[in-house]
Write a protein that holds these residues in place. Structure first.
Motif, PDB file in Angstrom:
ATOM      1  N   THR A   1      -8.737  -6.876  15.391  1.00  0.00           N
ATOM      2  CA  THR A   1      -9.515  -7.626  14.794  1.00  0.00           C
ATOM      3  C   THR A   1     -10.228  -7.096  13.661  1.00  0.00           C
ATOM      4  O   THR A   1     -10.540  -8.064  12.673  1.00  0.00           O
ATOM      5  N   ASP A   2     -10.264  -5.811  13.498  1.00  0.00           N
ATOM      6  CA  ASP A   2     -11.051  -5.419  12.157  1.00  0.00           C
ATOM      7  C   ASP A   2     -10.236  -4.220  11.568  1.00  0.00           C
ATOM      8  O   ASP A   2     -11.088  -3.660  10.371  1.00  0.00           O
ATOM      9  N   ASP A   3      -9.234  -3.853  11.984  1.00  0.00           N
ATOM     10  CA  ASP A   3      -8.733  -2.714  11.162  1.00  0.00           C
ATOM     11  C   ASP A   3      -7.382  -2.975  10.806  1.00  0.00           C
ATOM     12  O   ASP A   3      -6.310  -3.218  11.558  1.00  0.00           O
ATOM     13  N   PHE A   4      -7.267  -3.137   9.273  1.00  0.00           N
ATOM     14  CA  PHE A   4      -6.070  -3.516   8.699  1.00  0.00           C
ATOM     15  C   PHE A   4      -5.265  -2.247   7.974  1.00  0.00           C
ATOM     16  O   PHE A   4      -5.144  -2.381   6.876  1.00  0.00           O
ATOM     17  N   THR A   5      -5.399  -1.049   8.881  1.00  0.00           N
ATOM     18  CA  THR A   5      -5.062   0.281   8.104  1.00  0.00           C
ATOM     19  C   THR A   5      -3.688   0.166   7.473  1.00  0.00           C
ATOM     20  O   THR A   5      -3.630   0.507   6.522  1.00  0.00           O
ATOM     21  N   ASN A   6      -2.851  -0.258   8.302  1.00  0.00           N
ATOM     22  CA  ASN A   6      -1.298  -0.333   7.663  1.00  0.00           C
ATOM     23  C   ASN A   6      -1.035  -1.971   7.319  1.00  0.00           C
ATOM     24  O   ASN A   6      -0.484  -2.469   8.130  1.00  0.00           O
ATOM     25  N   PHE A   7      -1.235  -2.116   6.237  1.00  0.00           N
ATOM     26  CA  PHE A   7      -1.022  -3.382   5.758  1.00  0.00           C
ATOM     27  C   PHE A   7       0.054  -3.357   4.619  1.00  0.00           C
ATOM     28  O   PHE A   7       0.093  -2.648   3.664  1.00  0.00           O
ATOM     29  N   TYR A   8       0.952  -4.381   4.899  1.00  0.00           N
ATOM     30  CA  TYR A   8       2.326  -4.485   4.180  1.00  0.00           C
ATOM     31  C   TYR A   8       2.573  -5.778   3.549  1.00  0.00           C
ATOM     32  O   TYR A   8       2.352  -6.894   4.313  1.00  0.00           O
ATOM     33  N   ILE A   9       3.151  -5.973   2.539  1.00  0.00           N
ATOM     34  CA  ILE A   9       3.631  -7.256   2.083  1.00  0.00           C
ATOM     35  C   ILE A   9       5.412  -7.142   1.967  1.00  0.00           C
ATOM     36  O   ILE A   9       5.806  -5.986   1.730  1.00  0.00           O
ATOM     37  N   GLU A  10       5.851  -8.281   2.081  1.00  0.00           N
ATOM     38  CA  GLU A  10       7.389  -8.503   2.108  1.00  0.00           C
ATOM     39  C   GLU A  10       7.919  -7.667   0.861  1.00  0.00           C
ATOM     40  O   GLU A  10       7.582  -7.904  -0.309  1.00  0.00           O
ATOM     41  N   TYR A  11       9.242  -6.989   1.018  1.00  0.00           N
ATOM     42  CA  TYR A  11       9.918  -6.033  -0.158  1.00  0.00           C
ATOM     43  C   TYR A  11      10.125  -7.305  -1.246  1.00  0.00           C
ATOM     44  O   TYR A  11      10.768  -8.218  -0.897  1.00  0.00           O
ATOM     45  N   ASP A  12       9.835  -6.951  -2.467  1.00  0.00           N
ATOM     46  CA  ASP A  12      10.277  -7.765  -3.637  1.00  0.00           C
ATOM     47  C   ASP A  12      10.236  -6.775  -4.825  1.00  0.00           C
ATOM     48  O   ASP A  12       9.540  -5.901  -4.981  1.00  0.00           O
ATOM     49  N   GLU A  13      11.262  -6.989  -5.756  1.00  0.00           N
ATOM     50  CA  GLU A  13      11.351  -6.292  -6.924  1.00  0.00           C
ATOM     51  C   GLU A  13      10.218  -6.158  -7.759  1.00  0.00           C
ATOM     52  O   GLU A  13       9.635  -5.243  -8.163  1.00  0.00           O
ATOM     53  N   LYS A  14       9.327  -7.235  -7.634  1.00  0.00           N
ATOM     54  CA  LYS A  14       7.967  -7.347  -8.555  1.00  0.00           C
ATOM     55  C   LYS A  14       7.207  -6.504  -7.923  1.00  0.00           C
ATOM     56  O   LYS A  14       6.259  -5.893  -8.693  1.00  0.00           O
ATOM     57  N   VAL A  15       7.087  -6.094  -6.828  1.00  0.00           N
ATOM     58  CA  VAL A  15       6.117  -4.936  -5.990  1.00  0.00           C
ATOM     59  C   VAL A  15       6.868  -3.666  -5.849  1.00  0.00           C
ATOM     60  O   VAL A  15       6.050  -2.879  -4.936  1.00  0.00           O
ATOM     61  N   ASP A  16       8.063  -3.448  -6.233  1.00  0.00           N
ATOM     62  CA  ASP A  16       8.547  -2.467  -5.742  1.00  0.00           C
ATOM     63  C   ASP A  16       7.820  -1.171  -6.192  1.00  0.00           C
ATOM     64  O   ASP A  16       7.934   0.026  -5.531  1.00  0.00           O
ATOM     65  N   MET A  17       6.864  -1.118  -7.053  1.00  0.00           N
ATOM     66  CA  MET A  17       6.347   0.125  -7.577  1.00  0.00           C
ATOM     67  C   MET A  17       4.874   0.224  -6.819  1.00  0.00           C
ATOM     68  O   MET A  17       4.398   1.095  -7.246  1.00  0.00           O
ATOM     69  N   ILE A  18       4.486  -0.706  -6.195  1.00  0.00           N
ATOM     70  CA  ILE A  18       3.257  -0.731  -5.361  1.00  0.00           C
ATOM     71  C   ILE A  18       3.052   0.514  -4.306  1.00  0.00           C
ATOM     72  O   ILE A  18       2.025   1.116  -4.215  1.00  0.00           O
ATOM     73  N   GLY A  19       3.996   0.517  -3.470  1.00  0.00           N
ATOM     74  CA  GLY A  19       3.779   1.684  -2.426  1.00  0.00           C
ATOM     75  C   GLY A  19       5.111   2.154  -1.764  1.00  0.00           C
ATOM     76  O   GLY A  19       6.103   1.781  -2.140  1.00  0.00           O
ATOM     77  N   ASP A  20       4.820   2.654  -0.726  1.00  0.00           N
ATOM     78  CA  ASP A  20       6.055   3.124   0.228  1.00  0.00           C
ATOM     79  C   ASP A  20       6.787   2.077   0.940  1.00  0.00           C
ATOM     80  O   ASP A  20       6.090   1.145   1.360  1.00  0.00           O
TER      81      ASP A  20
END
Length: 271
Positions: free
Chosen positions: A176-195
């Protein structure tokens, strides 16, 4: 001789109200002729002009711009008006299609909320890709910059993209309080954001939770124990899926979310 078209006839021909035709006359957008009794009448030329006006109004062109266009003999200006209007309509189609899909998904989720509430089932999923994004809320200036990068790209994280949070089964007490591994759906617009993180194609336990947010841990642990008792051997990660279409509930007292748990194999001896 040109046939006279009465106000009532023109209204029926073009499906334009009499009130609107009178208004167009009043503001000088199109001026009909008048007979000796003071009644308006139109010609076939008026019909063609009114047809154009109706089209432009349906394209959401302002009366001001229509009036300017009708008084402008430059064909290029008129064509540009149509081009601009079409671009606006195309943009609205995209926006309304997104809205329609979102509403459709909310309807679908509402049925799931009713039929699958606090139940689990097995479902085959296709391969899914997500980009690592960090913690939410941002815990550092660099993570804050990632959010700013997305907003500058016009990519509304919460409203537009599917969100995935990885939870280690060994540390579910922090769910309920740990969002350590937070991801968003793959999209070309955010390809450079992270692994890139790939959820492999395969069978997953799907568990819809609805209830008090503080009770998620106990409910999830009970569910995992029930899954294991049925002979399913699962991975060491629970994926929490937060889709825009899932932001729906019948009451603000409840928290609603979906968990995906990868199945490693099934122990057939427990069947």
């Amino acid at each position: 001789m040109n046939r006279r078209i009465s106000l009532s006839e023109m209204s029926k021909l073009l499906n334009i109200s009499k009130h609107t035709l009178r208004y167009y006359d009043k503001i000088g957008l199109i001026t009909p002729s008048y007979d000796s009794n003071g009644y308006r009448y139109y010609s076939i030329d008026h019909y063609y002009v009114l047809s154009t006006i109706k089209l432009l109004r349906e394209m959401d062109v302002s009366i001001k711009d229509i009036k300017k266009s009708l008084n402008d003999d430059n064909l290029e200006d008129f064509v540009q008006l149509l081009v601009d209007s079409k671009e606006h309509i195309d943009s609205e189609i995209i926006r309304m299609t997104k809205l329609s899909n979102l509403i459709g998904n909310k309807i679908k989720v509402a049925f799931h909320e009713k039929s699958r509430e606090n139940q689990w089932y097995v479902q085959k999923e296709q391969e899914r890709k997500y980009i690592h994004f960090g913690k939410y809320p941002p815990q550092s200036a660099s993570e804050e910059d990632k959010f700013e990068d997305l907003f500058e790209l016009g990519y509304d994280v919460l409203a537009e993209s599917n969100i995935m949070i990885k939870h280690s089964i060994e540390q579910l007490e922090k769910i309920t309080d740990d969002f350590t591994n937070f991801y968003i759906e793959y999209d070309e617009k955010v390809d450079m954001i992270g692994d890139l993180s790939i959820l492999s194609e395969g069978d997953y336990i799907i568990y819809y939770y609805k209830g008090n947010e503080q009770n998620i841990y106990d409910s999830l642990i009970n569910t995992l124990n029930d899954i294991k008792s049925k002979g399913y051997i699962i991975g060491d990660v629970v994926y929490e899926m937060l889709r825009p279409s899932q932001f729906i509930t019948s009451s603000n007292k409840y928290f609603f979310t979906e968990f995906n748990i990868p199945i490693v194999k099934k122990d057939l001896t427990l069947e």
